[in-house]
Design a protein around this motif. Sequence first.
Motif, PDB file in Angstrom:
ATOM      1  N   VAL A  54      29.067 -10.988 -17.304  1.00 35.52           N
ATOM      2  CA  VAL A  54      28.913 -10.020 -16.216  1.00 35.52           C
ATOM      3  C   VAL A  54      30.263  -9.838 -15.514  1.00 35.52           C
ATOM      4  O   VAL A  54      30.757 -10.759 -14.880  1.00 35.52           O
ATOM      5  N   PRO A  55      30.883  -8.660 -15.650  1.00 32.85           N
ATOM      6  CA  PRO A  55      32.193  -8.435 -15.043  1.00 32.85           C
ATOM      7  C   PRO A  55      32.166  -8.631 -13.522  1.00 32.85           C
ATOM      8  O   PRO A  55      31.122  -8.423 -12.879  1.00 32.85           O
ATOM      9  N   GLU A  56      33.314  -9.030 -12.996  1.00 31.47           N
ATOM     10  CA  GLU A  56      33.445  -9.383 -11.579  1.00 31.47           C
ATOM     11  C   GLU A  56      32.833  -8.353 -10.607  1.00 31.47           C
ATOM     12  O   GLU A  56      32.070  -8.737  -9.716  1.00 31.47           O
ATOM     13  N   PRO A  57      33.120  -7.065 -10.736  1.00 26.60           N
ATOM     14  CA  PRO A  57      32.626  -6.132  -9.702  1.00 26.60           C
ATOM     15  C   PRO A  57      31.115  -5.867  -9.745  1.00 26.60           C
ATOM     16  O   PRO A  57      30.576  -5.259  -8.819  1.00 26.60           O
ATOM     17  N   VAL A  58      30.423  -6.351 -10.794  1.00 31.32           N
ATOM     18  CA  VAL A  58      29.008  -5.990 -10.959  1.00 31.32           C
ATOM     19  C   VAL A  58      28.155  -6.489  -9.795  1.00 31.32           C
ATOM     20  O   VAL A  58      27.283  -5.766  -9.289  1.00 31.32           O
ATOM     21  N   GLN A  59      28.422  -7.722  -9.345  1.00 32.35           N
ATOM     22  CA  GLN A  59      27.594  -8.303  -8.278  1.00 32.35           C
ATOM     23  C   GLN A  59      27.599  -7.431  -7.021  1.00 32.35           C
ATOM     24  O   GLN A  59      26.551  -7.081  -6.487  1.00 32.35           O
ATOM     25  N   ALA A  60      28.813  -7.067  -6.596  1.00 34.13           N
ATOM     26  CA  ALA A  60      28.931  -6.271  -5.362  1.00 34.13           C
ATOM     27  C   ALA A  60      28.295  -4.891  -5.534  1.00 34.13           C
ATOM     28  O   ALA A  60      27.609  -4.390  -4.633  1.00 34.13           O
ATOM     29  N   LEU A  61      28.510  -4.275  -6.706  1.00 27.85           N
ATOM     30  CA  LEU A  61      27.943  -2.938  -6.926  1.00 27.85           C
ATOM     31  C   LEU A  61      26.419  -3.000  -7.043  1.00 27.85           C
ATOM     32  O   LEU A  61      25.710  -2.115  -6.553  1.00 27.85           O
ATOM     33  N   ALA A  62      25.923  -4.060  -7.670  1.00 36.30           N
ATOM     34  CA  ALA A  62      24.469  -4.222  -7.792  1.00 36.30           C
ATOM     35  C   ALA A  62      23.845  -4.410  -6.416  1.00 36.30           C
ATOM     36  O   ALA A  62      22.809  -3.815  -6.105  1.00 36.30           O
ATOM     37  N   GLU A  63      24.479  -5.225  -5.590  1.00 36.75           N
ATOM     38  CA  GLU A  63      23.948  -5.438  -4.238  1.00 36.75           C
ATOM     39  C   GLU A  63      23.905  -4.135  -3.450  1.00 36.75           C
ATOM     40  O   GLU A  63      22.971  -3.870  -2.708  1.00 36.75           O
ATOM     41  N   ALA A  64      24.919  -3.297  -3.649  1.00 31.54           N
ATOM     42  CA  ALA A  64      25.002  -2.051  -2.881  1.00 31.54           C
ATOM     43  C   ALA A  64      24.098  -0.948  -3.447  1.00 31.54           C
ATOM     44  O   ALA A  64      23.519  -0.180  -2.689  1.00 31.54           O
ATOM     45  N   PHE A  65      23.994  -0.860  -4.778  1.00 31.79           N
ATOM     46  CA  PHE A  65      23.401   0.357  -5.369  1.00 31.79           C
ATOM     47  C   PHE A  65      22.195   0.130  -6.277  1.00 31.79           C
ATOM     48  O   PHE A  65      21.629   1.095  -6.796  1.00 31.79           O
ATOM     49  N   TRP A  66      21.813  -1.111  -6.532  1.00 26.63           N
ATOM     50  CA  TRP A  66      20.600  -1.379  -7.324  1.00 26.63           C
ATOM     51  C   TRP A  66      19.485  -1.833  -6.411  1.00 26.63           C
ATOM     52  O   TRP A  66      19.761  -2.608  -5.484  1.00 26.63           O
ATOM     53  N   PRO A  67      18.264  -1.433  -6.638  1.00 28.82           N
ATOM     54  CA  PRO A  67      17.901  -0.444  -7.654  1.00 28.82           C
ATOM     55  C   PRO A  67      18.400   0.943  -7.242  1.00 28.82           C
ATOM     56  O   PRO A  67      18.393   1.277  -6.069  1.00 28.82           O
ATOM     57  N   GLY A  68      18.837   1.719  -8.257  1.00 31.77           N
ATOM     58  CA  GLY A  68      19.341   3.047  -7.950  1.00 31.77           C
ATOM     59  C   GLY A  68      20.076   3.676  -9.120  1.00 31.77           C
ATOM     60  O   GLY A  68      20.107   3.119 -10.226  1.00 31.77           O
ATOM     61  N   PRO A  69      20.692   4.853  -8.876  1.00 30.24           N
ATOM     62  CA  PRO A  69      21.239   5.672  -9.969  1.00 30.24           C
ATOM     63  C   PRO A  69      22.644   5.267 -10.412  1.00 30.24           C
ATOM     64  O   PRO A  69      23.558   6.085 -10.427  1.00 30.24           O
ATOM     65  N   LEU A  70      22.816   3.992 -10.777  1.00 31.89           N
ATOM     66  CA  LEU A  70      24.118   3.498 -11.252  1.00 31.89           C
ATOM     67  C   LEU A  70      23.919   2.687 -12.529  1.00 31.89           C
ATOM     68  O   LEU A  70      23.098   1.760 -12.556  1.00 31.89           O
ATOM     69  N   THR A  71      24.660   3.054 -13.580  1.00 29.32           N
ATOM     70  CA  THR A  71      24.634   2.331 -14.851  1.00 29.32           C
ATOM     71  C   THR A  71      25.976   1.634 -15.039  1.00 29.32           C
ATOM     72  O   THR A  71      27.022   2.270 -14.898  1.00 29.32           O
ATOM     73  N   MET A  72      25.935   0.323 -15.332  1.00 31.94           N
ATOM     74  CA  MET A  72      27.174  -0.443 -15.502  1.00 31.94           C
ATOM     75  C   MET A  72      27.267  -0.975 -16.930  1.00 31.94           C
ATOM     76  O   MET A  72      26.314  -1.567 -17.446  1.00 31.94           O
ATOM     77  N   ILE A  73      28.434  -0.753 -17.549  1.00 35.63           N
ATOM     78  CA  ILE A  73      28.627  -1.141 -18.948  1.00 35.63           C
ATOM     79  C   ILE A  73      29.273  -2.522 -19.013  1.00 35.63           C
ATOM     80  O   ILE A  73      30.272  -2.777 -18.329  1.00 35.63           O
TER      81      ILE A  73
END
Length: 341
Positions: free
Chosen positions: A78-97
């Motif tokens: 799990v890449p470093e920025p995923v945690q922060a982006l998941a906390e901010a935008f999940w559940p929601g319209p963001l897909t992370m590769i």
Amino acid sequence: METELLSPDEAGLQKAAELIRTGQVVGMPTETVYGLAADATNSGAVEKVFAAKGRPMDNPLIVHISSMQELGQVARQVPEPVQALAEAFWPGPLTMIMPKADRIPPETSGGLDTVGVRMPAHPVAQELIRRSGVPIAAPSANRSGYPSPTTAQHVLADMQGRIPAILDGGTCSCGLESTVVAFDDDETVRILRPGFVTKEMMMEHVPRVVIDPAIFREVSAGERVASPGMKYKHYAPNAAVTLVEGPAELFRQFLALQQAEGVYALIFDADAEQFPYPHMTYGGTSIEQGRQLFARLRELDQIGAKTVYVRMPQKDGVGLAVYNRLIRAAGFDIVHLAPRI
Ligand code: TXA
Ligand code: MG
């Protein structure tokens, strides 16, 4: 095969989850667009998704999860920025590769070593994932190349006889597909497809966000791109679409010169009152435009439009997502109107 419309009640959800568990494909509502859902860990089920859509096999599917615990089952790292982006935008319209776990077969990932992961916000999608007990692969539920479906009726129009069932979750609230991002390094988020989660919104949570330049241009079939979806014709109705940039008055003068059987304009709500030619509107704000665009393109086909001239949307914020879909729907046919000087 008859395609059944299911209500998102106890019986409908039970039936849909049973279909997913037995390797079938189900139309699934999400807050972005409807998806064609299948067990992401079952290569046979995933192959049925590609067949129903007529999608090239090298174009990977997004994997949908309903909790953070499931992330570890689909991603190897799990890449470093995923945690922060998941906390901010999940559940929601963001897909992370991210790098894919072995549990996700190459059919799902289009042969890539990565997987796009999203936790959708729509309660029916969440409940279907939970009840199925597996991560769910789902591309947009349109025929490949056609505008994405934002109602169950759109899915039925495209998938009648091709899939056993569609869960009807009403009209999608975003109306455009999720923002897709990849990670260049621990600091840098790269937007591969713009959506309702914008660069500005992500900048509040991560150090660096860049927009992949391929978002703005036509990509040739043989070219190497960060996201295979960039190569393919997309979002296009049967009518020929031309995007027209310029002030309302010039747009009206331009339309006067184009009048013929089957010519329609797609304009902003605010332009409509004084507009004397056949037209439809697609909202005023970028968020309204995002919500309405695909439905309008489908309606224009239904009323027999042959040529559609679309007023250029704003290109910032959510407008970038509307613009990105429209330049592709138009096959990059863009007219710039400038006043005579
Ligand atoms: O909002 C959405 O994302 C909807 C709903 C159903 O969740 N799904 C959707 O899926 O739009 P699809 O398959 O129509 O678009 C997914 C895009 C494609 O352009 C694909 O190439 C890209 O995401 N993509 C998926 N996995 C990828 C990966 N591992 N690497 C690069 N691009 C990927
Ligand atoms: Mg799609």
